[in-house]
Each structure stands twice: as structure tokens, then as C-alpha cells.
Design a protein around this motif. Structure first.
Motif, PDB file in Angstrom:
ATOM      1  N   GLY A 121       0.881  -1.240   0.036  1.00  0.00           N
ATOM      2  CA  GLY A 121       0.042  -0.027  -0.106  1.00  0.00           C
ATOM      3  C   GLY A 121       1.038   1.247   0.165  1.00  0.00           C
ATOM      4  N   MET A 122       1.989   1.223   0.805  1.00  0.00           N
ATOM      5  CA  MET A 122       2.704   2.292   0.960  1.00  0.00           C
ATOM      6  C   MET A 122       3.459   2.741  -0.532  1.00  0.00           C
ATOM      7  SD  MET A 122       3.229   3.784   3.899  1.00  0.00           S
ATOM      8  CE  MET A 122       1.601   3.610   4.588  1.00  0.00           C
ATOM      9  N   ALA A 123       3.986   1.621  -0.979  1.00  0.00           N
ATOM     10  CA  ALA A 123       4.653   1.766  -2.151  1.00  0.00           C
ATOM     11  C   ALA A 123       3.771   2.232  -3.335  1.00  0.00           C
ATOM     12  CB  ALA A 123       5.097   0.509  -2.678  1.00  0.00           C
ATOM     13  N   ALA A 124       2.494   1.868  -3.351  1.00  0.00           N
ATOM     14  CA  ALA A 124       1.604   2.348  -4.386  1.00  0.00           C
ATOM     15  C   ALA A 124       1.362   4.016  -3.973  1.00  0.00           C
ATOM     16  CB  ALA A 124       0.298   1.654  -4.294  1.00  0.00           C
ATOM     17  N   VAL A 125       1.163   4.389  -2.748  1.00  0.00           N
ATOM     18  CA  VAL A 125       0.747   5.801  -2.454  1.00  0.00           C
ATOM     19  C   VAL A 125       2.120   6.598  -2.829  1.00  0.00           C
ATOM     20  CG1 VAL A 125       0.390   7.353  -0.855  1.00  0.00           C
ATOM     21  CG2 VAL A 125      -0.864   5.259  -0.557  1.00  0.00           C
ATOM     22  N   PHE A 126       3.221   6.123  -2.513  1.00  0.00           N
ATOM     23  CA  PHE A 126       4.489   6.807  -2.580  1.00  0.00           C
ATOM     24  C   PHE A 126       4.790   6.914  -4.169  1.00  0.00           C
ATOM     25  CE2 PHE A 126       5.191   6.665   1.958  1.00  0.00           C
ATOM     26  CZ  PHE A 126       5.976   7.860   2.003  1.00  0.00           C
TER      27      PHE A 126
END
Lengths: 319, 632, 322
Positions: free
Chosen positions: C199-204
Motif C-alpha cells: 500500500g505504501m509503495a503504491a501511494v508513494f
């Protein structure tokens, strides 16, 4: 003045944009007296022209139809229990199968989706409206107004929203999903309002606002006439983002049993129940989870397409 | 010896042909000026030479450097040439420098890209370069970040980077446009030094035809993406062949001549537009005549130059006005002047001198921090809300940027009707107002984006006139416009003033425009008025050394005179131009740190400049202790 | 400058105090610790329950204001009181904060680094195949709520374990009781870390891509290229360096928000951290724990805000001088 030269030709792409040549008095677009293609129509054209916009829009429309027309098609309501079929695979009688207690998964899922859609849309509208008004007033008047509004904003930002809603929502009793909407909206406007405040501070320095001030137009009118309309693109995009944020927050609350209360259902609650039986009865989990994913995907695609459609610098053909 | 040769250059962005058939050549040590108005394709042309256009631009033709073809060359090859053989100076020195790297490092980087030297050697070379372009205390300043530099200093850094590898061609894209006139003179001087030091061929792109007169050898005039004329600088100014060049030259105001003889020669007659890139568009859009209806039939107005009418009633009196922000220095300090009925007072000064703050203080119609503002005989300090609203009908404003001063989301009708609605007046006058400023009533249904810069400024003027004000405050109303459009708007303002009996408070940094429109002029420096008087007197015999320097810094559109002229270069930056403003202005005379007079004064006289702040004499005069005994 | 910082610090302290007090009052009014005793068999007599609740300052028969004063006095001395079953809230939360940290750090760092790398590559090759691929992938991931993602990973892991016949992924808890080897810990960590990191990677990646796209068109990048820097050097040394500033501050904020925000991951994977405690404290009507967690959440957010500002100042010289 001149750095426009490089960007100049780009600006001419959109219909109605000023011609780049310096001496051109009149301007490309419509002839005298005819209707100028409005900004909204251009934005809509670009939105509908993008792959994401079209796909997201159709998907959302389809989900809406499914959620509100679907329940009419089956004899089961979300409250019914089929005592002859516990944890049954999808069949002609139960299109999505049944739960451990004999509930019809199709009826339950659609009911949950109705709730998610309504909550998502309502929360987005309310929270964006609050954000626009609070941020614009804080940024326009600054001083004490800003201080007080900013403090309230910070306080709500610092309070753990999940915890407060979780503590309060069971106390609201069942059927009070509108109260849940208000609670969700109350904790979702702060970040946008800070952005709006920042933009207002820059807009209030613009010369058309100054001109209105020097004409004697009162501040609140300037806010609603000049400030907020000029942030419409930000607000619309933000409202879309808030739709998915609201749906997700409601889902996680319901997952823990703090959101929509029984006997009403929501996707989060269904997913929580389904996850327990997912390994041996996948239908109890995947239909609810899949529809939730599609719903979020549709909303995100629409938001992204809208952002591109509003942004005049991103008019590179995306096809 | 030809260094750079461009043949038949064409640039297309998608459907739009931005540049077509452009050709020129430059020899070693030669300066080629490329002149054109905004959107004429001049910047696009030089960026195409360097291969720095965005990838979607389609470039064709030929660009040869030392006979080697650059168009279609490998990116690697171009990268090796850029900054080494061809260097570029861009317009906006603030956006042009990376904000997070030290200035010295950025110059050193330019050295190290092309020369195999140690980082220490590169840093030393960077300091040398900064010294060469005239940055004081370069070793220390090299460690500063771009935002700690003034606009002029940043542009010097850009030039230092460009000449770091002794380029053969130095391309300057509007290097002085973002700068004040006294700083512009400094930067042009640095460019002369740079050419001398490197022997490079220089291509100077500018919209200001006056700038090329003193520095260019040959000039190329562009319009709508095509070359209109190429000539030696003398031929261009004295024997222009193309009617468009003549229009440009006519539109350039000459402040050093008498305005009755030259200056704006009325409305410029423009040659017909060359066919636009898409014929389809052109057919579907009949041109909107700029002048029509009433405005055209109005008799030409003759303003009595020389006759200073000081008899009228004062419509605006400002006495000892003070404004400061926080604990910082004074932005506006004890400023006094008045505007009489039917008079135009020009207010002139460089960026940050406080002229805009002064206007805002007046327009606020509130109680000032110090001093008095009296509008139509009423002291603004004691006004009630209702009275203030009433007074606003008599006092309206036109801003600099017509794009920013019109709400892009409102139709022209709503924009012009807004003041009428605010005062509860009938809004059926909108059509008449539009005709008054030379637009047509049918335009009311459109949005500001559908109009050109000059037309938008007409809309802004119509809005300002809606309440039938008697005093109009004009904040740089023509600065954002191209020169040829500028003349039209100035004429419109003169016409309206005569027809409607208006008074103007006209703020500008462009001295020539002030000379054309104003009856009296006030010169501001560092929050104070340093000289005020009738336009003819101030322009013919400026008494304050700052006024003198300001007038001297304006390029003369006359190559022979410009070359012969001894330049009175003002050192340093305008006081408002640094963010790191010292605690306040210097003691005594604020101008003394930049004053060309002060260093030459005997200490007996000079000490007075340090200890005592000069005041304006009577209504007209100069705030300088040595204005009479000055240069001589 | 120092005065300004001091004022801001005071403002923050007041904010935390008000937020925590509000959370306490809210929890004390809405939650009912007495209910915990009602379900016990045999049901203890009322007087015993009263005494017990009063000892923990949870007795709803005492006025709310009095309970608040008692609670606030404790908090001022650094004691957040007792949970409904008598254990110390301080000790409880201290232990759980460690669990959460062990969970969050890996996921956040991996996610942010991967996201920044993907976003930067996507922006440099805008509309190229990598950009399209990463856009589709990030939209896909963003559309899958954590609830669904975590359960999907568990289902996948169970399937994988069955397939290989080896317990490769462990889906419950932090360690297997009695084993506690590094390998065992890693086996437990993989799935929750993936849940967070994806999830983090997608947002970042979306964030980094959009910011870098804005910067790539900036004049100073053009200047760098005009100096003779290759596209890569100009993008890396000038554009990315500037574009990282907002991303780093965003990282700090995310970290602060995650400390109490990994409720779902912790619950699903059976990690008894702060997020898990938040849910269970509400379920068990544990007023003092709820208030203490609110305090931690508010504190974490404000500390994150300060850290974000400091990082911003370190990275951006324009902020430093103002």
C-alpha cells in the motif's frame, strides 16, 4: 512574459484558448455572439475522452445499477435467512451462495454496497463543503478567524478519528447511519481545509479579488463568488478522493463492528465475516471483497481522470 | 568567421506551427539581436538550436555549429557540446538556478562537466568566474544559496555558468526582462564583458528593441514564427524596410526627445496579419475590431503639454503616509503628494520601492499607520463603513496584469457588472461601458480567456469606469502588454481622461509611458519620494542623482547615440530586491549606498548625507542635499 | 526564531492536552466498564464490582468530573491509570508500542523506498511502458483495501504452504511460542510487512511521480541540461533532489499516523500492538487505555509534524533562512 513562448503553442491546443500571435486581436474560438465553449464542457470532454474517465465512469454506473436494481431481481432480502441452505455454494436459487446462518450473499452484498455508496458520496460532499468554507474563511480573513479555525482544524486532526467514531457509533444505536455519515465527514475535512486555506491566501492576493474589495464587495460575497469557484477543480478532485477514503474508513470500522450496526449490513462487516470462512467457502469473502475493490477502483480512476481534465498542463493525448 | 549557421528552421508543436523558415548566422565576437513580441517564436527558435525543446516538438531545417549539423545529432553529442561550445542564459534567474544547491557548486558543476579538474580546482574557478561577472566578495558569496541573491546577482551567476567553458556561442534568452532598468544596464554591461572575455558569438533574444540598439551588430526581427527582417543595427533603426519593424520602432517611446515630436506616434498602423497556422480557425473567427463605435468617433484629444495645471481642486492628498510590516523597515515612509482634478500624477520607481504598497494603503480607505490620506476632501481615517463604500464609487483601480485582474470564471458581462451590483445600481450600462473602451456589447457573453492582453485590459478599464469614478488609480496598466498594444491602451486612457474628466494616479516602472501620459511625476526610492515635479522639468533636468541614473539606464533606441553615450551605471540592487533585507535603510540619505555622487563628495559635504536624511523641499523638488551642486 | 519555536511547542502541548481530555471524557461517558463484570459467571455482587471499578477510577456512579480530575492528576504524574482488569496501562502500552514499531518500520521503509524508486522511474519515462505498467499496478493496489489485501495474502499463503507442504509463511503472531529464532520472526514478519509495504509503495509512487513531473519541467532542470549535463544527471542531481523534499516530509507524517493506524494489519495477523489494543480496549470498555492511546496518537502526529518541519529545513535551504 516571454517564457510563455515555449509554452505558448501548448496553450493553443484547447479550443477557445487565446491565439499565440501577439497581434491577434480577436481570438480563436467562437464567432461573435455564439456561445463560447465553456470551461466545464472542455473539462468534461477531456474527462470523457480519457480511458480512465470512461472506464471508471461506466464501472461506477454499473455498480450503482447493480446495487439499487439488483435487489429487486431476487426473492431474498438481506434480512431473510434460508434455513434449508447453510454455507451453500452459488446456485440458481442463491446466485452468490449463502452464509453460515443461511443469509443470501447476493442480497447481503448489494445491501452493503448501497450503504457504502451512499455513505461514500454523502461524506465526500459534506466534508468537502466544510473544508471549502472553513479553509476559505480562515485564509481570507486570517488573523483571529484563522487562529480559531486553525486550532479547531488541528484539534480534529490530532484526535484519532477511528477511535472516536468507534467509541461513539455503538452508542448511536442502530439505523443511525446518517449519524455515522456526519461523524465520518467531521473527521475528513481537515487536510483539504488546510490546502484550501493556503490557496485562498494566494487567491486573495490576486488582482480580481483586490478589485472586488476596492469596489466595495463584502468579504463573504468575495469568498463565495471569487475564491471558492476558483478552487472548484481542487475541490471536485478532492471530493472524489474523499469518496474512496470514506468508503474505506467505513469498511474498516464495520470490519471491527464499529460502523454500520446489525441487522443492517455493510461491505466491511461482510468481509469480516467472510474472511473467517474464506478458505473453505470462498464465495462468502470474494464477492464482497471484489465488489469493494471495483468500487474503489472506479472512484479512483474517476478522480485521476478529473485531475488530468482540470489540469491545463496535462493535455498530452492519453489514448 | 561564421560560428553558428541556422537555415530554414521550422518548429511544430502538434498541429501548431510555432516557427517557420528562420535562418541566421553569427560570427565570432558578433552580437546578433533577435527581436519580437511575445509568441513570435524567438525563444522557441533558440531553444531548438540547443536541442532543448520538449520531445513533442518537431524540428526541421538545419543548425550548423562550425559547419557540423546539430539537428538530428545524437543526444550524447549534443550533451557534449552544450555548455562547452554553446551556452545559454535564460530569462528568469530565480527559477533558473536549482534552489537547493549552493551557487558556487552550481558554477563549479558547469566547469566539471566539461573539464577534468578536481572539485577543489573547479570551486576556485567558480569563484574566479563569479568575480568576473561582478559579484562582490565572491569567495563568500559562492557558499550562498540562490534565494539569498537578488535578481540581478542571480542573472550574473547564470552568465558565470554560461561562460565557464569559454563557449563559442552564447545564447541569451531575454536576459534582462525580469530585471529593473538600472539592473538591466548592469547585466548588459556584464554581457559585454563576457563577450570580450570569451570572444563568443552572442545571440541576444529580447522583446525590447531598445536593448539591442547599444549592444547588437545585426538584428533579426520576428513575428508570428517568421523572420520579418534581418539587417545591421544601423540599417534597422535608420532605414527599416519592413512595415512591422517600423511599427515596432514607432511604438518604442523615446524619453529623451520631446514627446510632441516623437514618442508614441498615435495609433500604430499595423500591417495585416500573416496567415495563421490553421486556416480553418482564422476563417471561423472574424477579427474583433479594437476600436469601434463611440470610441473611434470621439475627437482626438490634445493634451496640453507643458501647461501644468495646478489650479484644480485636490482630489487626493497624501500627507506623511507611513506603512511598515512587522518590525521590519519602513516600506512607505512619510510620503506626501497630491493629485489635482484633471491631473495625471505618474509614480515611478524600481521593484520594492514601495509604490504598490503605497497604492494599497490609499485604496484601502482606512486609517493609515501614520500620516493622512484625504480623498475628495475626506480624511479616510474617520470614515464609517457606509461612507467608505460611497467613497469607493469615486475611486477605482486598474491593475497590471489583465489576466489576473479578471476572474477567469466570470463572463465579461458579470465582470463589468460586478461593481454595479455591489452598489445596487442598474446593470444595463454594461454594453455602453464596453463600447466606451472600444469593445463591442456582444463581447459580454464571453470569458476573459477569449480575449487578447490588450482587450482584457480594456475590460478591466470598463469595469473601473462602471461606477463613474473621478479618480482612477492605475497600477502599471500597460507593463504586461506588448509594445504595440501598449500604445493603444495609453491612447485609450488619454482619450477617456479627456472625455470623462478623470484624474489619474499612474504607477509605472516604465519611464517612457509616464512621460507620455503624466502631467507631473514622482520618483520613489526605498519607500520615499526622492523627486517630484512637472514631467518636462524632471525628464529634461532631473535633479536627484537617482532620477538621473534611472533616466540614463533606459536604453535609447538609436544605435549611434547609444554607442556614444557614456553610461552612468548605478551599482548595487534596488533596495527592495533582497529577501535578506538588512535591519533597515542606511542612516541619513537612503540612496547614499548606491549614489554615484556620494563617493566623490568631499568629506565635509558627504558627512551630511550620512547624518541627515534629505527632505523634499516644497511641493516640487528633489530630496538630495547636493542636487543643485551635483554633477559638474 | 527560538521564541517562535517555543510558542509553537506550547501550542502543541495545549493541543495534546485538550485532545486527550476530550478522548477521555468521550470514552468515560460512552463506554461502560461495568458490562465486563456482568458477563462473568458467577456474577460478582454489585458492591464488589463497585469497589473494583472505584479502585481503577472507572466507577460510573462517581461523577464524570471527579473521575476526570483523578485521571488528570495521574496523567500529570505520568501515570495513565489501570485497565479494567487492573493491569497498568503504562506497562501495557509500552510493551505494545515495541510490537508496533517492529511491525511498522520495515513495512514503511521498504514501501517508501520502493515507491520513490518506481515513481521516479515512471516520471522520467512518462507515458512509456514502465509508467503505464506502474500506473496500472498502483491503481490496482490502491483499490484493494487493507482488509481485503491482508486476507488475500493469508489465503494465498495458506494455499502456498499447502502446496509446498512446508510452513513457509506464518500468519499469526510475532513469534511461535517457544521457538523465537530470527528465521521464525522473519517468517512471521513477511506477510504483514508486505501488506503495509504494498500500500505504501503504491501511494508513494503516485506521489513521487506527480511531484517529479512538476519539477522536470522547471527552468533549473533546463539550465542544468544547458550546462551540458546529461538527462540522467540533470534529473538525478537537480530534479530528484528537489522533488524529494515534499516526499520526505510526507514520509514523516505517514510514520506518525501509522503508529496507531495499523489496526487492521495487527488484528488480522495477530500482532498485539497499539492498533490491536485500540480495538480491544473499545471492545472491553477500557476507558483509561482508550485515553492513553489517544494521547499517544496525538503525540505521534505532532512529533511527526515537528520532524517533518526539521527534515524540510535540513533539505531545503530556502526554509532555513526564513
Amino acid at each position: 512574459m516571454t517564457s510563455e513562448e515555449v509554452t505558448g503553442p501548448r496553450g493553443q491546443v484547447g479550443p477557445g484558448a487565446a491565439a499565440g500571435t501577439a497581434l491577434a486581436r480577436p481570438v480563436a474560438g467562437a464567432s461573435v455572439g455564439s456561445v463560447v465553449p465553456s470551461r466545464w464542457r472542455i473539462v468534461f470532454g477531456r474527462f470523457a475522452g480519457s480511458w480512465g474517465g470512461r472506464f471508471g465512469g461506466l464501472l461506477l454506473l454499473g455498480l450503482f445499477l447493480l446495487a439499487f436494481v439488483g435487489p429487486v431481481l431476487v426473492p431474498w432480502s438481506y434480512l431473510d435467512k434460508d434455513f434449508l441452505a447453510f454455507l451453500q455454494e452459488p446456485t440458481g436459487a442463491h446466485w452468490f451462495g449463502t452464509t453460515q446462518t443461511g443469509g443470501d450473499v447476493f442480497a447481503l452484498t448489494l445491501r452493503g454496497m448501497q450503504k457504502s455508496l451512499l455513505i461514500g458520496l454523502l461524506v465526500a460532499v459534506v466534508s468537502t463543503a466544510v473544508a471549502a468554507v472553513v479553509g476559505a474563511f480562515a485564509g481570507y480573513y486570517l488573523g483571529w478567524t484563522d487562529w480559531v479555525l486553525g486550532w479547531v482544524t488541528d484539534l480534529l486532526l490530532v484526535l484519532p478519528a477511528f477511535l472516536v467514531i468507534a467509541v461513539l457509533s455503538p452508542a448511536l444505536g442502530q439505523g443511525a447511519w446518517l449519524a455515522l455519515v456526519v461523524l465520518l465527514a467531521a473527521f475528513m475535512w481537515m487536510v483539504t481545509s488546510k490546502v484550501v486555506r493556503g490557496m485562498t491566501i494566494s487567491i486573495r492576493e490576486r488582482e480580481y479579488v483586490r478589485a472586488a474589495q476596492f469596489m466595495g464587495v463584502p468579504g463573504y460575497k468575495i469568498i463565495f463568488r471569487h475564491v471558492i469557484p476558483n478552487m472548484a477543480s481542487l475541490l471536485i478532485v478532492d471530493a472524489t478522493v474523499n469518496v474512496s477514503a470514506a468508503i474505506l474508513t467505513e469498511t474498516s470500522l464495520s470490519y471491527f463492528g464499529f460502523g454500520v450496526q446489525a441487522p443492517d449490513v455493510s461491505l466491511g462487516g461482510l468481509i469480516a465475516d467472510g474472511a473467517r470462512t474464506a478458505v473453505y467457502a470462498p464465495w462468502t469473502f470474494w464477492f464482497a471483497a471484489g465488489l469493494l475493490v471495483l468500487l474503489i477502483l472506479a472512484v479512483n480512476l474517476i478522480g485521476d481522470a478529473l485531475r488530468d481534465a482540470f489540469d491545463p498542463t496535462s493535455n498530452r493525448g492519453r489514448r | 568567421m561564421t560560428v553558428l549557421e541556422v537555415r530554414d528552421l521550422a518548429v511544430r508543436f502538434g498541429e501548431t506551427q510555432a516557427v517557420q523558415g528562420v535562418g541566421f548566422e553569427v560570427a565570432r565576437g558578433e552580437v546578433l539581436g533577435i527581436v519580437g513580441e511575445s509568441g513570435s517564436g524567438k525563444s522557441v527558435s533558440v531553444l531548438a538550436v540547443l536541442g532543448l525543446l520538449p520531445p513533442r516538438a518537431v524540428v526541421s531545417g538545419s543548425v550548423r555549429l562550425h559547419g557540423r549539423e546539430l539537428l538530428g545529432a545524437q543526444e550524447k553529442e549534443l550533451t557534449a557540446l552544450r555548455g562547452k561550445s554553446m551556452a545559454m542564459v535564460f530569462q528568469d534567474p530565480l527559477a533558473g538556478l536549482t534552489p537547493v544547491h549552493r551557487v558556487g557548486d552550481q558554477v563549479a558543476e558547469a566547469v566539471r562537466v566539461h573539464q577534468r579538474v578536481s572539485s577543489k580546482a573547479a570551486r576556485l574557478r567558480a569563484v574566479e568566474l563569479l568575480d568576473l561577472v561582478g559579484i562582490p566578495d565572491p569567495a563568500r558569496r559562492a557558499r550562498a544559496f540562490p534565494h539569498e541573491f537578488s535578481g540581478g546577482m542571480r542573472q550574473r551567476v547564470m552568465i558565470a555558468m554560461a561562460i565557464a567553458n569559454d563557449p563559442d556561442v552564447l545564447i541569451c534568452d531575454e536576459p534582462t526582462t525580469a530585471l529593473d532598468v538600472t539592473v538591466q544596464a548592469q547585466i548588459l554591461d556584464v554581457l559585454r564583458t563576457a563577450r570580450r572575455e570569451t570572444g563568443a558569438a552572442v545571440v541576444l533574444v529580447t522583446h525590447d528593441i531598445g536593448v539591442v540598439a547599444g549592444i547588437a551588430d545585426r538584428v533579426l526581427v520576428m513575428r508570428s514564427g517568421q523572420v520579418v527582417e534581418t539587417a545591421t543595427v544601423d540599417d534597422l533603426f535608420y532605414r527599416p524596410r519592413s512595415p512591422f519593424t517600423r511599427t515596432l520602432l514607432d511604438a518604442v517611446p523615446r524619453i529623451h526627445d520631446h514627446p510632441a515630436r516623437s514618442g508614441y506616434s498615435g495609433r500604430p498602423v499595423l500591417p495585416p496579419q500573416p496567415a495563421p497556422a490553421h486556416p480553418g480557425d482564422a476563417r471561423s473567427t472574424p477579427p474583433v475590431p479594437a476600436h469601434s463605435g463611440e470610441a473611434r468617433s470621439a475627437p482626438p484629444v490634445q493634451v496640453g503639454w507643458g501647461a501644468v495645471r495646478r489650479g484644480g481642486r485636490a482630489v487626493l492628498e497624501v500627507e506623511g503616509l507611513v506603512k511598515r510590516y512587522g518590525r521590519g523597515g519602513w516600506v512607505v515612509d512619510r510620503v506626501s503628494f497630491d493629485v489635482r482634478a484633471g491631473e495625471t500624477l505618474g509614480l515611478v520607481g524600481e521593484s520594492g520601492c514601495g509604490k504598490t504598497t503605497l497604492l494599497m494603503e490609499i485604496l484601502a480607505l482606512g486609517a493609515p499607520q501614520g500620516g493622512r490620506v484625504v480623498v475628495f476632501g475626506r480624511d479616510t481615517a474617520g470614515l464609517s463603513g457606509r461612507e467608505r463604500l460611497g467613497l469607493r464609487r469615486d475611486l477605482q483601480v486598474v491593475f497590471q496584469d489583465p489576466m489576473a485582474s479578471l476572474d477567469p470564471r466570470m463572463t465579461v458581462h458579470d465582470i463589468v457588472a460586478e461593481p454595479l451590483r455591489a452598489h445596487g445600481l442598474p446593470i444595463d450600462r454594461v454594453g455602453g461601458l464596453l463600447r466606451l473602451v472600444g469593445l463591442e456589447a456582444e463581447h459580454a457573453a464571453r470569458y476573459p480567456q477569449d480575449f487578447s492582453g490588450g482587450q482584457r485590459q480594456r475590460i478591466a478599464i470598463a469595469r473601473a469606469l462602471a461606477l463613474e469614478p473621478r479618480l482612477l488609480v492605475l497600477d502599471e496598466p500597460v507593463s504586461a502588454l506588448d509594445v504595440s498594444i501598449r500604445a493603444e491602451v495609453v491612447e485609450l486612457l488619454l482619450e477617456l481622461k479627456a472625455r470623462l474628466g478623470l484624474s489619474y494616479l499612474f504607477v509605472a516602472h516604465d519611464l517612457a509611458v509616464v512621460r507620455r501620459i503624466a502631467d507631473r511625476v514622482a520618483v520613489m526610492y526605498s519607500g520615499r519620494i526622492v523627486e517630484i515635479g512637472p514631467v518636462e522639468d524632471v525628464f529634461a533636468e532631473p535633479r536627484h542623482p537617482y532620477t538621473r541614473a534611472l533616466l540614463a539606464a533606459v536604453p535609447v533606441p538609436d544605435p549611434v547615440r547609444e554607442r556614444a553615450r557614456s553610461r552612468l551605471l548605478l551599482s548595487g540592487d534596488p533596495p527592495g530586491d533582497h529577501l535578506l533585507r538588512p535591519a533597515g535603510p542606511p542612516s541619513g540619505c537612503r540612496f547614499r549606498t548606491r549614489c554615484p555622487l556620494y563617493p566623490g563628495l568631499p568629506s565635509v559635504l558627504g558627512s551630511r548625507c550620512v547624518s541627515e536624511e534629505p527632505e523634499l523641499g516644497a511641493a516640487d523638488g528633489a530630496a538630495c542635499h547636493h542636487s543643485s551642486g551635483g554633477i559638474g | 526564531m527560538a521564541g517562535f519555536l517555543a510558542w509553537r511547542l506550547i501550542g502543541y502541548v495545549v493541543l495534546v492536552a485538550v485532545a486527550t481530555s476530550m478522548a477521555y471524557l468521550l470514552a468515560a461517558a460512552a463506554l461502560n466498564p461495568r458490562a465486563n463484570y456482568a458477563e462473568r459467571t458467577p456474577r460478582p455482587p454489585d458492591s464488589v464490582v463497585d469497589a473494583q471499578l472505584a479502585a481503577y477510577n472507572l466507577n460510573d456512579k462517581e461523577p464524570l468530573a471527579a473521575r476526570y480530575v483523578t485521571w488528570a492528576e495521574g496523567v500529570l504524574q505520568g501515570d495513565f491509570g489501570r485497565a479494567w482488569n487492573g493491569s497498568s496501562v503504562n506497562e501495557d502500552l509500552g510493551r505494545r508500542a515495541g510490537v508496533t514499531l517492529r511491525l511498522v518500520v520495515a513495512g514503511l521503509v521498504i514501501g517508501a523506498v520502493a515507491g520513490v524508486a518506481v515513481g521516479a522511474c515512471a516520471a522520467v519515462g512518462q507515458y512509456g511502458w514502465f509508467d503505464r505498467l506502474s500506473t496500472v499496478a498502483s491503481f490496482g493496489v490502491l483499490a484493494v483495501p487493507t482488509v481485503v489485501l491482508a486476507n488475500m495474502l493469508i489465503i494465498g499463503a495458506v494455499w502456498f504452504n499447502d502446496l509446498t507442504g512446508v510452513k513457509v509463511f506464518l500468519v499469526s503472531g510475532e513469534v511461535t511460542p517457544g521457538v523465537d529464532s530470527l528465521l521464525d520472526r522473519v517468517q512471521h514478519l513477511v506477510l504483514p510487512t508486505m501488506t503495509l509495504a504494498l500500500g505504501m509503495a503504491a501511494v508513494f509512487s503516485r506521489y513521487q511521480r506527480n511531484i517529479l513531473l512538476d519539477v522536470l519541467g522547471a527552468d533549473f532542470v533546463r539550465t542544468a541540461r544547458a550546462k551540458g549535463l546529461s538527462r540522467r544527471a540533470a534529473y538525478g542531481r537537480h530534479a530528484l533532489r528537489v522533488a524529494l523534499i515534499p516526499v520526505v516530509t510526507y514520509f514523516a507524517f505517514t510514520f506518525g499516523a501509522l503508529l496507531v493506524g495499523t489496526t487492521i494489519t495487527e488484528t488480522i495477523f495477530g500482532w498485539y500492538g497499539l492498533g490491536h489494543q485500540l480495538v480491544s480496549s473499545i471492545r472491553t470498555n477500557d476507558v483509561n487505555t482508550v485515553a492513553a492511546i489517544s494521547f499517544l496518537a496525538a503525540l505521534a502526529l505532532l512529533v511527526a509534524a515537528v520532524v517533518a518541519d526539521l527534515l524540510h529545513a535540513v533539505l531545503d535551504p530556502r526554509v532555513r533562512t526564513v
